[in-house]
Structure formats: structure tokens, C-alpha cells
Design an enzyme around this catalytic site. Structure first.
Site, mmCIF file in Angstrom:
data_model
loop_
_atom_site.group_PDB
_atom_site.id
_atom_site.type_symbol
_atom_site.label_atom_id
_atom_site.label_comp_id
_atom_site.label_asym_id
_atom_site.label_seq_id
_atom_site.Cartn_x
_atom_site.Cartn_y
_atom_site.Cartn_z
ATOM 1 N N HIS A 186 -97.902 -22.007 67.681
ATOM 2 C CA HIS A 186 -97.237 -21.697 68.955
ATOM 3 C C HIS A 186 -97.045 -20.200 69.178
ATOM 4 C CE1 HIS A 186 -94.395 -23.112 72.255
ATOM 5 N NE2 HIS A 186 -95.363 -24.020 72.279
ATOM 6 N N HIS A 286 -106.077 -27.774 76.729
ATOM 7 C CA HIS A 286 -104.622 -27.816 76.583
ATOM 8 C C HIS A 286 -104.049 -28.590 77.755
ATOM 9 C CE1 HIS A 286 -100.570 -25.845 77.173
ATOM 10 N NE2 HIS A 286 -100.523 -26.027 75.868
#
Length: 383
Positions: A186, A286
């Protein structure tokens, strides 16, 4: 000719922005132009672009895209590209409905009959992931992804490294190699700690590590590639094909993850995927967003040879107040079978949005924001 006559925007839970585009002959297209946590900002950008759209033939997608991208002089970035992305999705939806074809048929046709998907487990501070992984496996999933860590300092403790390893080990203890595991760093991890983590994670045979460092530290990806053999993925914070150039030419990644609601839309991501194919790099879009964004992703997946797996948001920890299937007239289209989703065969994006539910759930005061994390000494940490 179908000319655009109106645009409507709907802020809906949990954190999404839907766009409805209508033509003079009554054809409706849907898009999802949003930056998570900045929905109001993107809505304003769409409204500013509206004057370039009204009266245009909705099927002139490439020219409209070029006008929206180049016509403002300043270009790129999350807000402008996300606004363009949602508009572009809606135009493909309209065009497919006009010609009675799913988008992938207009982009060369299907290269597969189904695409593998993965599910999220854990949360921003993951715990008890073994039970969640087993539940996903029992439900038919063959791949999962979770956040790897909590906040990490530039140089942090091996205790936190051990916590990451323990979570992955717990899943392996429960399921062995029956399920593929991806870890999302992340962008929370700085280079030195990423190097340590990736070395320690080698024995677990991960499907990939995502955003091992922030993508703006592109030179670090090349260094990490020298220290690790597991596939490296990134791309959710890259906007347009120019943002992917150096990742590909430097050999920094194995999997690119453009977001169909951020990277420029359907046709732009198909162009990015073709660039990646030339560098022997895979595509895994994504998509922790809503049903329109997922449908757009699937249209690209179905016609793209190097697409390998698709993210989807069903039951993701961010989905509070509504979930992926709530806005669909036919949620059965997104049924997952043995870890795959079948070819969508309807025209346009292939899904029907329940506008009544959209309007019922519209909340202009919706204000989802990601948490702001701080380290023990008070300094800001990456979320």
C-alpha cells in the site's frame, strides 16, 4: 448520430460517484468517475468538462478523450484523469448499446471465456486473516489479497516484520498452497523495510507484492527487483500511458494495475496493456470500487491477452452502507464460480444499473475519507 444532452452525478455509499450520460435518442450510459476520498472534487471536474460534451456524438470516443485530455493544457493527475475515465466509460456503454455489442467485441473480441478474480481479506490493520482466507476458499475463491502491514517507519522493528510473516504463515497453515496470496504494501513501506520484508517473504511463494514502495519512488522498484523473485505489482496511482512508460522501460514491475476509474478509462487502459505486453508484463486491473468500474475492468480483461486476474470489492472492508451488488438490476452477472467470473454478454458495459436504488441511496453529504495515521513520535505515516 447520438448526441449527448445531459449528465447526472450521484454520490452513493460507501464512497463512490456514479455518472449517467443521456443522448438525444434516449440511450443511457453509466460511468464511475471517482477518487476515493475526493468524490466531490472529481464531480466538480466532470461538471467543468460538461461543456465539451453537450451536443457531441457520444460514439466519437477517441476525439472526445483527446479534447478532454489535451484541451485543458494542464493534464494528468488523479482528479482530471478520473473525471475523464468515468466519462469515457459511459461513452463506451452508450456506443455498445447503440450497436448491440459488448465493449470487448468492439475492441477486438474476446480472448477468453472467463477471468480469474481475487477477494480482499483483513483490513487496514489485518488480523484473524486465516479464518477469512478459509471462508473465501470455502466460497470458491482461489486467490486472496490483504494489506501486509500497519503503519511503518522509515526504519522499523523486526517485531513488525515478524507480525507480517505470522499472518501469511497462518494462512499457509490453514490452506497450504491451495490458495494464492497477494500482499499489498500500500505504499506504506519505505525502501529499506520493503527490502527486508520481501526477502523474509520469499519462502511463502506469494502471487505478488503490490506497491512495495510509493510509485513516485520509481528507482526503488528497480532496486527491489534485484533483491526479490516474487512478482512485483503496481499502477493504481499511475494516470495514463505516459505514467507507465518508465515502469515498463526500466523493467521495474511484473504486473501493472491501472485503475479503470483513474487511468483514463477503457480504451486508455487497453493501450497501456498493449504497451505492457510488449515488455512481457501482465495486467491485473485495480478495482476496489463499484459495479460500473468493475464492469469496465472486465470488458478490458476479456479482450486482453496479458490480463491475468481481476480485483473486485465484494465484502471489502471499505464497503459500509452499500456493497458491490446493491446497485445492479441483475447481480447474478457477477457470480463467481471456482474463482472466475464468466464473460459478460450484454451490450455496452454489460450490466444494468438500478437507477431507482441509485437515487434512493444518493447522499450529497457523503464524505468518506481515508484515515490519517501517525507514528509513535507523532510524525505522519503513509496509509
Amino acid at each position: 448520430m447520438s448526441r449527448i444532452v445531459s449528465l447526472d452525478l450521484f454520490k452513493v455509499p460507501p464512497r463512490w460517484l456514479f455518472l449517467k450520460v443521456v443522448t438525444d435518442d434516449g440511450v443511457v450510459g453509466w460511468g464511475e468517475p471517482v477518487v476515493e476520498g475526493r468524490a466531490t472534487t472529481v464531480a466538480a471536474a466532470v461538471r467543468e468538462m460538461e461543456e465539451y460534451l453537450i451536443g457531441r456524438d457520444a460514439t466519437e470516443i477517441e476525439d472526445i478523450w483527446q479534447v478532454l485530455y489535451r484541451g485543458g493544457f494542464y493534464r494528468g493527475g488523479p482528479v482530471l484523469m478520473s473525471a475523464i475515465s468515468g466519462i469515457e466509460q459511459a461513452l463506451w456503454d452508450i456506443t455498445g448499446k447503440i450497436y448491440g455489442l459488448p465493449v470487448y467485441k468492439m475492441l477486438g473480441g474476446a480472448v477468453r471465456q472467463k477471468i480469474r478474480v481475487y477477494s480482499w481479506i483483513g483490513g487496514d490493520r489485518p488480523s484473524d486473516v486465516a479464518a477469512e482466507a478459509k471462508a473465501k476458499y470455502d466460497a470458491g475463491m482461489t486467490a486472496i489479497k490483504m494489506n501486509a502491514t500497519e503503519e511503518l517507519g522509515w526504519i522499523d522493528s523486526y517485531e513488525k516484520v515478524d507480525e507480517v510473516l505470522a499472518r501469511v504463515q497462518a494462512i499457509r497453515d490453514a490452506l497450504g498452497q491451495k490458495i494464492d496470496i497477494a500482499l499489498d504494501f500500500h505504499g506504506r513501506v519505505h525502501k529499506a523495510m520493503a527490502r527486508i520484508l520481501m526477502k523474509e517473504l520469499e519462502p511463502y511463494r506469494l502471487m505478488f507484492v503490490e506497491e512495495p514502495v510509493l510509485v513516485e519512488n520509481r528507482e526503488a522498484f528497480v532496486e527491489l527487483r534485484r533483491h526479490a523473485t516474487m512478482p512485483i505489482a503496481t499502477g493504481e496511482r499511475n494516470f495514463g500511458r505516459w505514467d507507465f512508460k518508465t515502469l515498463l522501460t526500466d523493467g521495474a514491475v511484473d504486473i501493472i494495475q491501472p485503475d479503470l476509474s483513474h487511468a483514463g478509462g477503457i480504451w486508455e487502459v487497453r493501450k497501456i496493456a498493449a504497451m505492457a505486453e510488449a515488455y512481457d508484463v501482465a495486467l491485473a486491473p485495480h478495482c476496489p470500487l463499484g459495479p460500473i468500474a468493475l464492469a469496465a475492468c472486465l470488458q478490458v480483461d476479456f479482450c486482453t491477452p496479458n490480463a491475468i486476474i481481476q480485483e473486485q470489492s465484494l465484502n471489502i472492508h471499505y464497503n459500509v452502507g452499500a456493497d458491490l451488488l446493491d446497485y445492479l438490476e441483475n447481480p447474478a452477472l457477477f457470480e463467481y464460480e471456482n474463482g472466475y467470473i464468466k464473460l459478460l454478454k450484454g451490450p455496452g458495459l454489460g450490466v444494468s444499473i438500478n437507477e431507482e436504488v441509485v437515487r434512493q441511496k444518493t447522499d450529497e453529504n457523503m464524505n468518506w475519507k481515508n484515515p490519517v495515521w501517525r507514528l509513535e513520535d507523532g510524525t505522519i505515516a503513509e496509509w
